[in-house]
Design a protein around this motif. Structure first.
Motif, short mmCIF file in Angstrom:
data_model
loop_
_atom_site.label_atom_id
_atom_site.label_comp_id
_atom_site.label_asym_id
_atom_site.label_seq_id
_atom_site.Cartn_x
_atom_site.Cartn_y
_atom_site.Cartn_z
N THR A 1 51.86 0.56 -7.48
CA THR A 1 52.39 -0.79 -7.29
C THR A 1 52.23 -1.23 -5.84
N ASP B 1 58.83 -2.31 -6.09
CA ASP B 1 58.17 -2.31 -7.39
C ASP B 1 58.03 -0.90 -7.93
N VAL C 1 59.50 0.68 -11.46
CA VAL C 1 58.73 1.42 -12.46
C VAL C 1 59.36 2.79 -12.70
N GLY D 1 54.09 3.83 -4.73
CA GLY D 1 54.03 2.49 -4.14
C GLY D 1 53.35 2.48 -2.79
N LEU E 1 49.56 -2.16 -10.99
CA LEU E 1 50.32 -3.38 -11.26
C LEU E 1 50.46 -4.18 -9.97
N ASP F 1 56.32 -10.56 -9.17
CA ASP F 1 55.92 -9.19 -8.89
C ASP F 1 56.52 -8.29 -9.98
N VAL F 2 56.33 -6.99 -9.86
CA VAL F 2 56.78 -6.08 -10.92
C VAL F 2 58.31 -6.13 -11.05
#
Length: 208
Positions: free
Chosen positions: A86, A91, A95, A117, A140, A171-172
Motif C-alpha cells: 500500500t 493503509d 489491510v 506499506g 493497492l 485511499d485504502v
C-alpha cells in the motif's frame, strides 16, 4: 481537528491490536506518530506520520534512520504467500486489520497474506524488490497522481502483480471506512486470485 494520537487513530479505524503489534508511539515535539522501521528483527529507524502536516507531507524519516519497508520482515517469512503493498503505513495497518479481524472466517488465501506499506507514494526503492521473490503480490493505491506514480515505480521492478486503484478518490483506509473492511478483504481475495503465480523481479539490482 483530530490532533491527539488516540483520536486520530480511532478516526482512522486502527485497532488496539495493530497499535501494540507495531509499537506505535507519539512524539509530542514533532506532533507525529512514531512508527518503528524494523529490518531482520532490528529497529533501523523511525518514521514520523504527522497528524496535521502544514506542508502536506504526511511522512518523514527521523534523522539518522535507515528507510525500510513497513512490516517488511513479515513479507519475507516463509508462511507469507501473498504480499499486499500500500501507499502509506495507515493503509497497510488497515489491510493488516482487515486480513484477520473482520468477524468472518478467513479463506486459505487470506491466511497466507501480509500487508506492507511504503512511507508515502514516493517511497518505493528498487532494493525492496527482492523481498517479494516467490510471493504473489497485490498493490493497492489511491486514485490520484501520487498513487499512479507509485504503481508505475513498482512496475519498473516487479512484473505479474495484481493492482487496484481505489474508486472515488479514496485511499485504502477511506475505502475500508466507507464500504467496510469485509469488502476490502474480498477485493484483496479477488486480486490475489488474479495473480496465480509469483511476481517476476525485473530490477537491475537483481542481476548485479
Amino acid at each position: 481537528m483530530l490532533s491527539t494520537p488516540m483520536s486520530y487513530l480511532a478516526h482512522r479505524g486502527v485497532s488496539p491490536d495493530a497499535m501494540i503489534r507495531f509499537d506505535l508511539g507519539y512524539d509530542s515535539d514533532a506532533r507525529a506518530l512514531t512508527i518503528p522501521a524494523v529490518r531482520s528483527g532490528i529497529q533501523v529507524g523511525t518514521l514520523y506520520h504527522y497528524l496535521a502536516p502544514a506542508d502536506g507531507c504526511w511522512y518523514r524519516w527521523k534523522p539518522g534512520s535507515l528507510p525500510w519497508l513497513f512490516n517488511g520482515d513479515a513479507i519475507t517469512h516463509p508462511s507469507t504467500g501473498i504480499a499486499v503493498i500500500t501507499k502509506g503505513v495507515m493503509d497497510a495497518l488497515t489491510v493488516w486489520d482487515c486480513l484477520g479481524r473482520v468477524g468472518e472466517p478467513k479463506s486459505v488465501l487470506v491466511s497466507q497474506a501480509e500487508a506492507c506499506g511504503l512511507p508515502g507514494a514516493w517511497g518505493w526503492q528498487s532494493d525492496y524488490a527482492s523481498l517479494f521473490a516467490g510471493k504473489r503480490v497485490v498493490v493497492l493505491v489511491a486514485d490520484d497522481f501520487a498513487g499512479r506514480a507509485m504503481l508505475a515505480n513498482v512496475s519498473k521492478d516487479l512484473e505479474g502483480f495484481s493492482s487496484a486503484i481505489m474508486p472515488g478518490g479514496m485511499d485504502v483506509n477511506d475505502f475500508a471506512r466507507a464500504r467496510g473492511r469485509l469488502n476490502l478483504r474480498r477485493l484483496i481475495e479477488d486480486l490475489a486470485d488474479d495473480c496465480s503465480e509469483p511476481v517476476r523481479i525485473v530490477s537491475p539490482l537483481r542481476a548485479a
